[in-house]
Design a protein around this motif. Structure first.
Motif, short mmCIF file in Angstrom:
data_model
loop_
_atom_site.label_atom_id
_atom_site.label_comp_id
_atom_site.label_asym_id
_atom_site.label_seq_id
_atom_site.Cartn_x
_atom_site.Cartn_y
_atom_site.Cartn_z
N UNK A 189 -0.18 3.48 0.77
CA UNK A 189 -1.45 4.15 1.02
C UNK A 189 -2.09 3.71 2.34
N UNK A 190 -1.88 2.49 2.74
CA UNK A 190 -2.38 2.07 4.05
C UNK A 190 -1.64 2.83 5.15
N UNK A 191 -0.34 2.98 5.00
CA UNK A 191 0.44 3.75 5.98
C UNK A 191 0.00 5.21 5.99
N UNK A 192 -0.22 5.79 4.81
CA UNK A 192 -0.66 7.18 4.75
C UNK A 192 -2.07 7.35 5.33
N UNK A 193 -2.92 6.36 5.12
CA UNK A 193 -4.26 6.42 5.72
C UNK A 193 -4.15 6.40 7.24
N UNK A 194 -3.32 5.53 7.76
CA UNK A 194 -3.12 5.49 9.22
C UNK A 194 -2.60 6.83 9.72
N UNK A 195 -1.65 7.40 9.01
CA UNK A 195 -1.11 8.70 9.41
C UNK A 195 -2.17 9.80 9.33
N UNK A 196 -3.10 9.67 8.39
CA UNK A 196 -4.13 10.70 8.23
C UNK A 196 -5.08 10.74 9.42
#
Length: 135
Positions: A90-97
């Motif tokens: 989720x941290x990676x997905x947040x960064x991607x968002x």
């Protein structure tokens, strides 16, 4: 005599689901409030010439928070270290968002506001769900 209880190695998903739903609701209200505050402060909510309605922030936050909850439930069931996998994912997905916000056809202040809403939602939802996952 058969048992209908879950095995001792797997805890109930109910606390995780409840926490995820509450976090999704809180994050939805929070992101809408941030967007409304930005709008009141004079920050445009226009992207590519079209305004994003304040309720749209809440709606999309709820949708993506529920997707995060679904990920957590899957990780809880199918991984050995669900909390770690969930947080990293989720941290990676947040960064991607944040990437579409940076690339958006919008004013710099609008881009910053969009990024803040993503970070606010993540700061509410990720810890609330992670706390209820086995380490």
């Amino acid at each position: 005599m058969s048992s209908t209880t879950a095995p001792a190695t797997r805890s109930s998903a109910k606390p995780l689901i409840v926490a995820g739903l509450v976090a999704a609701a809180v994050a939805s209200v929070a992101t809408a409030a941030v967007a409304a505050a930005g709008d009141l402060a004079g920050i445009s909510l226009d992207v590519s010439g079209a305004p994003i309605p304040v309720p749209g922030f809440a709606t999309l936050t709820a949708v993506f928070s529920l997707l995060g909850l679904a990920l957590a439930l899957g990780f809880k069931r199918w991984t050995r270290r669900p909390r770690s996998v969930f947080v990293r994912t989720t941290v990676a997905l947040t960064a991607l968002s944040l990437v579409p916000d940076v690339l958006a056809d919008a004013a710099t202040a609008t881009k910053a506001l969009l990024m803040v809403t993503h970070l606010v939602a993540a700061a509410i939802v990720i810890p609330a769900i992670a706390r209820r996952l086995p380490a």
